[in-house]
Design a protein around this motif. Sequence first.
Motif, mmCIF file in Angstrom:
data_model
loop_
_atom_site.group_PDB
_atom_site.id
_atom_site.type_symbol
_atom_site.label_atom_id
_atom_site.label_comp_id
_atom_site.label_asym_id
_atom_site.label_seq_id
_atom_site.Cartn_x
_atom_site.Cartn_y
_atom_site.Cartn_z
ATOM 1 N N VAL A 233 0.825 -1.206 0.000
ATOM 2 C CA VAL A 233 0.000 0.000 0.000
ATOM 3 C C VAL A 233 0.861 1.258 0.000
ATOM 4 C CG1 VAL A 233 -1.633 1.352 1.375
ATOM 5 C CG2 VAL A 233 -2.018 -1.101 1.028
ATOM 6 N N GLN A 234 1.896 1.269 0.828
ATOM 7 C CA GLN A 234 2.767 2.438 0.907
ATOM 8 C C GLN A 234 4.016 2.296 0.044
ATOM 9 O OE1 GLN A 234 4.772 5.221 4.428
ATOM 10 N NE2 GLN A 234 3.074 3.862 4.876
ATOM 11 N N THR A 235 4.505 1.082 -0.132
ATOM 12 C CA THR A 235 5.775 0.874 -0.827
ATOM 13 C C THR A 235 5.638 0.749 -2.336
ATOM 14 O OG1 THR A 235 5.577 -1.517 -0.460
ATOM 15 C CG2 THR A 235 6.840 -0.256 1.167
ATOM 16 N N GLY A 236 4.424 0.493 -2.833
ATOM 17 C CA GLY A 236 4.248 0.207 -4.249
ATOM 18 C C GLY A 236 4.242 1.434 -5.140
ATOM 19 N N ILE A 237 4.087 1.207 -6.424
ATOM 20 C CA ILE A 237 3.971 2.248 -7.464
ATOM 21 C C ILE A 237 5.240 3.105 -7.515
ATOM 22 C CG2 ILE A 237 2.352 3.815 -8.581
ATOM 23 C CD1 ILE A 237 1.097 1.181 -7.642
#
Length: 409
Positions: A233-237
């Motif tokens: 959720v926080q680490t992606g993209i």
Amino acid sequence: MKNLSTVDNTLESWPRVILNTYGTPPVELVSGKGATVTDELGRVHIDLLAGIAVNALGHAHPAIIEAVTNQLGQLGHVSNLFASRPVVEVAAELVSRFSRGDADLAAATQVFFCNSGTEANEAAFKLARLTGRTRVLAAFHGFHGRTMGALAMTGQPDKRAPFAPMPAGVEFYPYGDLEYLRRLIEMDPKDTAAIILEPIQGETGVVPAPWGFLRGVRELCDEYGLLFIIDEVQTGIGRTGDFFAHQHDGVIPDVVTMAKGLGGGLPIGACLATGEAARLFTPGKHGTTFGGNPIACAAARAVLSVVDDHFCAEVTRKGELFTSELLELEGVESVRGRGLMLGVVLERPVAKQAVSAGFDFGLILNAPAENILRLTPPLVITDEEISAAVTALRALLNSLQERSPEHDL
């Protein structure tokens, strides 16, 4: 047309009309451009939080503005009773980024869209239960959301306690401890459904998993037939310099959850599942009214069109530049994390004071712990803005040092 309610002062009206979940904000923001925001007093701040790692392309990015405007002029919402092209295009691109050219993996992978990271993790929790087993193993200090299922998997007792009893079946292990995790599985292997973790624990202070831990968890899941769920959720993209942070470790999870940066500021979450996990949901088992909203998916498509391999390489480079400059600051003990998800460990417990004072130095900061600043700026932040932020942070830390009781002595 009826005249809508207006307020004379946003911050004064806030506690009167807004439920007290966050307290009254210290500042009202009125506009933004790239990696900067402007408050109600006209002060310009370098945004080192990006809406908690949400505004991946910064504020008012032209690609997002164009995509959302065009989509809004065609279809705003259709529900999941009908198909729309943006949702399919974003799903196809996420599958492509996940599979990285592996045709068999791509063919076995599908996506469920929702509205937030919490909802993505709620979907993952339900997938685990659909295996017919009930135990889910989650990491101490991990954070997976605020709804009851996601909160049950959050390894922070102070957040769970007011809402006890939690949904049953979640047990916790020390983050990074494979031997403890194995012993926990072996207490009841036939009823253990899944292991969930963040590649870098964000809310607890930007704590990366030890090297080899994700691979070890993958091996445990294969050995015992468990789902490996990775919360991106926080680490992606692109946040850590790889599109997904787990790709840095060379593992393939069964389920990946994502949100935050995916919509570039619009609310969208996704739960990606592959292999057996992708066959667990059937009609009637799960759903959401707004998930896959064409406008949110149009924004996500715009984000994905920008966040390519070159862009991710630039995130890595900028993170290294930021880290090297931060380590030169007096009062900084160390910097951890990857890409543009950094935890600045301070020598003194002044992080929360730094957040409050930051507005006077033109900085938007965040402090997940008394001695840690979490920096998750827009991924489009420039080298010049990084250097300016470090210069401002130096002045800020010096000012806190001058105010300290030790300095008075």
